[in-house]
Scaffold this active site. Structure first.
Site, PDB file in Angstrom:
ATOM      1  N   LYS A 286      -5.777  -8.716   1.530  1.00 26.55           N
ATOM      2  CA  LYS A 286      -4.926  -8.361   2.676  1.00 26.55           C
ATOM      3  C   LYS A 286      -5.217  -9.240   3.898  1.00 26.55           C
ATOM      4  O   LYS A 286      -6.230  -9.963   3.923  1.00 26.55           O
ATOM      5  CB  LYS A 286      -5.139  -6.883   3.002  1.00 26.55           C
ATOM      6  CG  LYS A 286      -4.766  -5.950   1.842  1.00 26.55           C
ATOM      7  CD  LYS A 286      -4.916  -4.496   2.260  1.00 26.55           C
ATOM      8  CE  LYS A 286      -4.624  -3.571   1.096  1.00 26.55           C
ATOM      9  NZ  LYS A 286      -4.700  -2.145   1.494  1.00 26.55           N
TER      10      LYS A 286
ATOM     11  N   TYR B 147       5.008  -0.680  -0.564  1.00 30.02           N
ATOM     12  CA  TYR B 147       4.350   0.599  -0.295  1.00 30.02           C
ATOM     13  C   TYR B 147       5.325   1.772  -0.275  1.00 30.02           C
ATOM     14  O   TYR B 147       5.054   2.774   0.384  1.00 30.02           O
ATOM     15  CB  TYR B 147       3.579   0.513   1.024  1.00 30.02           C
ATOM     16  CG  TYR B 147       2.257  -0.216   0.897  1.00 30.02           C
ATOM     17  CD1 TYR B 147       1.319   0.152  -0.062  1.00 30.02           C
ATOM     18  CD2 TYR B 147       1.932  -1.258   1.760  1.00 30.02           C
ATOM     19  CE1 TYR B 147       0.109  -0.501  -0.186  1.00 30.02           C
ATOM     20  CE2 TYR B 147       0.707  -1.923   1.644  1.00 30.02           C
ATOM     21  CZ  TYR B 147      -0.202  -1.535   0.669  1.00 30.02           C
ATOM     22  OH  TYR B 147      -1.406  -2.175   0.555  1.00 30.02           O
TER      23      TYR B 147
ATOM     24  N   ASN C 143      -8.616  -2.380   4.651  1.00 30.93           N
ATOM     25  CA  ASN C 143      -9.601  -2.234   3.571  1.00 30.93           C
ATOM     26  C   ASN C 143      -9.620  -3.429   2.613  1.00 30.93           C
ATOM     27  O   ASN C 143      -9.923  -3.307   1.443  1.00 30.93           O
ATOM     28  CB  ASN C 143      -9.410  -0.894   2.840  1.00 30.93           C
ATOM     29  CG  ASN C 143      -8.060  -0.790   2.172  1.00 30.93           C
ATOM     30  OD1 ASN C 143      -7.270  -1.736   2.212  1.00 30.93           O
ATOM     31  ND2 ASN C 143      -7.784   0.335   1.543  1.00 30.93           N
TER      32      ASN C 143
ATOM     33  N   GLU D 297       4.520  -4.582  -9.542  1.00 26.99           N
ATOM     34  CA  GLU D 297       3.948  -5.291  -8.394  1.00 26.99           C
ATOM     35  C   GLU D 297       3.802  -6.787  -8.675  1.00 26.99           C
ATOM     36  O   GLU D 297       4.034  -7.615  -7.796  1.00 26.99           O
ATOM     37  CB  GLU D 297       2.595  -4.664  -8.019  1.00 26.99           C
ATOM     38  CG  GLU D 297       2.760  -3.258  -7.442  1.00 26.99           C
ATOM     39  CD  GLU D 297       1.441  -2.582  -7.090  1.00 26.99           C
ATOM     40  OE1 GLU D 297       0.370  -3.171  -7.329  1.00 26.99           O
ATOM     41  OE2 GLU D 297       1.490  -1.457  -6.565  1.00 26.99           O
TER      42      GLU D 297
HETATM   43  P1  CMP Z   1      -4.004   0.251  -0.978  1.00 31.40           P
HETATM   44  O1  CMP Z   1      -4.930   0.331  -2.121  1.00 31.40           O
HETATM   45  O2  CMP Z   1      -3.364  -1.048  -0.668  1.00 31.40           O
HETATM   46  O3  CMP Z   1      -2.835   1.353  -1.160  1.00 31.40           O
HETATM   47  C1  CMP Z   1      -2.212   2.024  -0.102  1.00 31.40           C
HETATM   48  C2  CMP Z   1      -2.785   1.656   1.230  1.00 31.40           C
HETATM   49  O4  CMP Z   1      -2.442   2.550   2.270  1.00 31.40           O
HETATM   50  C3  CMP Z   1      -4.290   1.725   1.161  1.00 31.40           C
HETATM   51  O5  CMP Z   1      -4.791   0.700   0.362  1.00 31.40           O
HETATM   52  C4  CMP Z   1      -4.647   1.707   2.634  1.00 31.40           C
HETATM   53  O6  CMP Z   1      -4.608   0.406   3.186  1.00 31.40           O
HETATM   54  C5  CMP Z   1      -3.513   2.543   3.203  1.00 31.40           C
HETATM   55  N1  CMP Z   1      -3.922   3.934   3.394  1.00 31.40           N
HETATM   56  C6  CMP Z   1      -4.037   4.883   2.454  1.00 31.40           C
HETATM   57  N2  CMP Z   1      -4.410   6.065   3.002  1.00 31.40           N
HETATM   58  C7  CMP Z   1      -4.529   5.835   4.319  1.00 31.40           C
HETATM   59  C8  CMP Z   1      -4.870   6.653   5.432  1.00 31.40           C
HETATM   60  N3  CMP Z   1      -5.165   7.937   5.280  1.00 31.40           N
HETATM   61  N4  CMP Z   1      -4.891   6.082   6.655  1.00 31.40           N
HETATM   62  C9  CMP Z   1      -4.570   4.778   6.817  1.00 31.40           C
HETATM   63  N5  CMP Z   1      -4.225   3.944   5.794  1.00 31.40           N
HETATM   64  C10 CMP Z   1      -4.215   4.464   4.573  1.00 31.40           C
END
Ligand code: CMP
Length: 142
Positions: free
Chosen positions: A10, A50, A113, A127
């Site tokens: 990311k 998403y 993350n 995807e």
């Molecule tokens: P990812 O594995 O890319 O899949 C969905 C993404 O949404 C996740 O990683 C995070 O970056 C984001 N995400 C999921 N839950 C939360 C949350 N509670 N608060 C903020 N971001 C979130």
């Protein structure tokens, strides 16, 4: 040969100069890069990517984050690629991620993350197709 999954490094990973470190971690865990490229997600693509999170409180911030810079998209190959990649990256929230996982080592918070991995086989294929053309997935030749 195993199966394939989509992995996205990311914008925070790119911004922090961690592409190399994360790829090294993945290669040490037996993943092979099948195809890879820098991508810039338009808002439209980020929202589609998403779409399962549409309506969640974090959706708008998440999309804004994903369009804040480039991501590095990879098709990774390994035995049990989908399941294993989820294991290696760790929990969504780095505070809950197991020691030694990529998010434990490098991620800042639940949103920023570092890395994304497809959560199941059927999503992996969807995807992969969102980012890679047939030509980029061809077995041999140009
Ligand atoms: P990812 O594995 O890319 O899949 C969905 C993404 O949404 C996740 O990683 C995070 O970056 C984001 N995400 C999921 N839950 C939360 C949350 N509670 N608060 C903020 N971001 C979130």
């Amino acid at each position: 040969m195993g199966n394939r999954t989509l992995c996205l490094l990311k914008p925070d990973c790119i911004e922090s100069g961690l592409i190399g470190a994360v790829i090294q971690h993945l290669e040490n865990d037996g993943f092979k890069i099948y195809s890879a490229k820098m991508v810039y997600m338009t808002r439209e693509v980020a929202e589609e990517f998403y779409s399962v999170h549409k309506g969640e409180s974090f959706f708008v911030d998440l999309v804004n984050f994903m369009v804040s810079g480039r991501s590095f998209a990879m098709v990774l190959e390994r035995e049990n690629a989908v399941e294993k990649l989820r294991e290696v990256i760790g929990a969504t929230d780095p505070k809950e991620a197991k020691e030694g996982t990529i998010r434990f080592k490098y991620a800042e918070n639940k949103q920023n993350n570092i890395i994304h991995a497809s959560d199941k086989e059927e999503n992996a294929e969807r995807e992969i197709r969102l980012f890679f053309s047939n030509k980029e997935l061809i077995e041999n030749g140009m």
